[in-house]
Design a protein around this motif. Sequence first.
Motif, short mmCIF file in Angstrom:
data_model
loop_
_atom_site.label_atom_id
_atom_site.label_comp_id
_atom_site.label_asym_id
_atom_site.label_seq_id
_atom_site.Cartn_x
_atom_site.Cartn_y
_atom_site.Cartn_z
N HIS A 1 5.69 85.07 72.34
CA HIS A 1 5.83 83.88 73.20
C HIS A 1 4.64 82.95 73.05
O HIS A 1 4.81 81.73 72.89
CB HIS A 1 5.97 84.33 74.66
N ASN B 1 15.30 89.95 77.47
CA ASN B 1 14.01 89.29 77.33
C ASN B 1 14.21 87.85 76.90
O ASN B 1 14.76 87.58 75.83
CB ASN B 1 13.14 90.04 76.30
N GLN B 2 13.76 86.91 77.72
CA GLN B 2 14.04 85.50 77.48
C GLN B 2 13.36 84.98 76.22
O GLN B 2 13.93 84.17 75.49
CB GLN B 2 13.61 84.67 78.69
N THR B 3 12.15 85.45 75.96
CA THR B 3 11.45 85.00 74.75
C THR B 3 12.22 85.37 73.51
O THR B 3 12.37 84.56 72.58
CB THR B 3 10.04 85.62 74.70
N VAL C 1 15.42 85.99 73.30
CA VAL C 1 16.66 85.20 73.26
C VAL C 1 16.38 83.83 72.63
O VAL C 1 17.15 83.34 71.78
CB VAL C 1 17.24 85.04 74.67
N GLU C 2 15.25 83.22 73.01
CA GLU C 2 14.88 81.94 72.43
C GLU C 2 14.61 82.07 70.94
O GLU C 2 14.98 81.18 70.14
CB GLU C 2 13.64 81.38 73.13
N VAL D 1 21.65 85.31 80.26
CA VAL D 1 20.66 84.34 79.78
C VAL D 1 20.91 84.01 78.31
O VAL D 1 20.75 82.85 77.89
CB VAL D 1 19.23 84.90 79.99
N MET E 1 21.86 80.22 76.80
CA MET E 1 21.07 79.57 75.75
C MET E 1 21.91 79.31 74.51
O MET E 1 21.72 78.29 73.82
CB MET E 1 19.85 80.43 75.40
#
Length: 778
Positions: free
Chosen positions: A553, A585-587, A589-590, A619, A623
């Motif tokens: 991140h 984990n959002q990071t 996913v990005e 999430v 995205m």
Amino acid sequence: MDFNSSGGGNELHNNQFYQSEESKPLLGEMSAPLEGNNNKLCAGPCKRTLQHCSSGMRYKLLQEGDIQVCVVKHPRTFLSKILTSKFLRRWEPHHLTLTDSSLASATPTGYMEAALSYSTIEDLQLLSWDNAPKYCVQLSFPGGTVLLQAANSYLRDQWFNSLQWKKKIYKYRKVLNNPSRWEVVLKEIRLLVDMALTSPLQDESIHQAPLQIISTLLAENTNLSTQDHENIIVAIAPLLENNHPPPDLCEFFCKHCRERPRSMVVIEVFTPVVQRILKHNMDFGKCPRLRLFTQEYILALNELNAGMEVVKKFIHSMHGPTGQCPHPRVLPNLVAVCLAAIYSCYEDFINSRDNSPSLKEIRNGCQQQNERKPPLPLRLLRPDSPPPPPTLPLSPPPSIVNSSEILVELERNNNTANARRKGPGGGDSEPNLIDCLLVSPALNALSIQLPAQADRVLGCFALILKMLSDYDDWRPALASLLQPIPFPKEALAHAKFTKELKHVIQRFAEDPRQEVHSCLLSVRSGKDGWFQLYSPGGVACDDDGELFASMVHILMGSCYKTKKFLLSLAENKLGPCMLLALRGNQTMVEILCLMLEYNIIENKDTQLQIISTLESTPVGLHMYEQLCDRQRELKELQRKGGPTRLTLPSKSTDADLARLLSSGSFGNLENLSLAFTNVTSACAEQLIKLPSLKQLNLWSTQFGDTGLRLLSEHLACLQVLNLCETPVTDAGLLSLSSMKSLCSLNMNSTKLTADTYEDLKAKLPNLTEVDVRYTEAW
């Protein structure tokens, strides 16, 4: 010395009974003029002795110099009185050297045919002539007098004080070389210290010579009692306030720290000494015993009742109460002490396979190893086989990696694991750290189980590294010092050590400064960094990738070479990224969305698997839907049509630019002017979507380095760029070297430096128009 040489001067009567050299006090007031006719110069009142008064003057210790010499022999007969009359007086020029034991001439002739031993000098006095400007020092010896004539009073006093010092230090060296009773020796040591402290001479040897004498004394008398140890340490403490202890004295101090760690001497005397070492030492490689003494002192603090609380207070005292440590040498010196102590914890394991190829491989690149030095005693080493200590690099720290230099090394794919076990791939390639740790048979068969004392040492110095990482001003330099991993692979394979060090790596990952978190990556291609060690599959990973996610991140937030970074993750860490994305984990996913957006993944099956992973969590699904919307907008934006030139009104913002570009097709846009608007680096995400852009005017905007790095990666066809009056610096301007199509570049009124300008000119062959007015390169 030939005291029968003709010559002399006015008759000198000096029949006073002189005390023997041994019975005279070794310290006292400067020699006062002796009273009585026997101490007057018999020719009358033309000469007089001077009492040497301390006037606050300071002198450099003389080792040699030119001076006029005259020898006067005490007359005993009428004929000798005639021969020494003023009519036959003569002075000889000599270049005198003040050795450790005597006063000698470079041309041993005449008066100075033989050297004058300090032991034969009975008295030293200053002389002055009332009716003539002569400045002399009188040296009395049995049977005569030596007169040294200087050019002025300052030089005369310098000779006088230097001779006094040499004579006194010669006496102390002689007396303390053959000690009889230790109570007498202790008294003489105190007098020696007082003499050094009150001397008007200013020279490094003034304090070092007494310390060397005492160091030799202790080295030759190893059977002293503990009380004798403490008494001597207290006696020499004043000399240590402004001087490093010599090597033998360091050994003495180390022994005391080991044997009596709870002694008050450790706190009261050793603390200022260690503080001075850490603040002023420049290279532990030249004086390794200073490092050992500092290590033993810290371990002694750790043995106190408060234990690590005392160590914490000491570290805080070294940093100081302000937010910025005023002493630049403290941090690298503390790191050197910690590395040496941690290294010593694993000496037994390292020695069991010393000089093995795996050890050589692990050290190569992580730490520059010099020739091993003779064995030095370490606290943790067995007395029967003391191994040599590590040589720590204390040359200037490695240069901090700029964001333009961030390179993430590509690990070998899992399907090459068998080939990796056979050895390094390629002719000159070197095995990376993870490979060595995974395939080393010695390490696989080795169970890292430290002795109790070594375990305490490891805990102590690992905690110090944690404390160092908690100071904001120390963190950049600490990250730079630890970037080329300086620990042995035994330590990196030890779960306790990597767990203790995880706090330090976490602090680096949380720091928003690019010069800090970029040090998580390796220092050069082909070598592993902390990013690889603590990533899933790395030998230090014990948290299912939580630290790895935080590192990704922070690196994605500052790394301008996004495609290259994403490519390295896709080739090496795609599995862990997908697993963490599957867990929400959002990071991660990005990261998966960016891989799809930038077409990093070429394999269709892998793309579908990534899409399925994204759609499996709320999430991720959200995205991915946003990504699909952006892709549709991007296709519309890049569709051929629309204007070729566009100028935004002044005071426009990033949001205004994004709104405008979303209103239609700009596939033909070649010239865009954002001059005198309020756009920032955030608008770079919109600018990189313009495929035909060739001219970009950012005059007088807030467009900075971050945006410039993004442009340099995606707008390879840009030909004209105006950065006049923007806040860009060398950190961003250096990234323009990859834009080979640039032919016109305006850097007027920026923070461009001359070195960066020369670098850009060398790397941009098509650059023909450049404006560098009002910069350092102008």
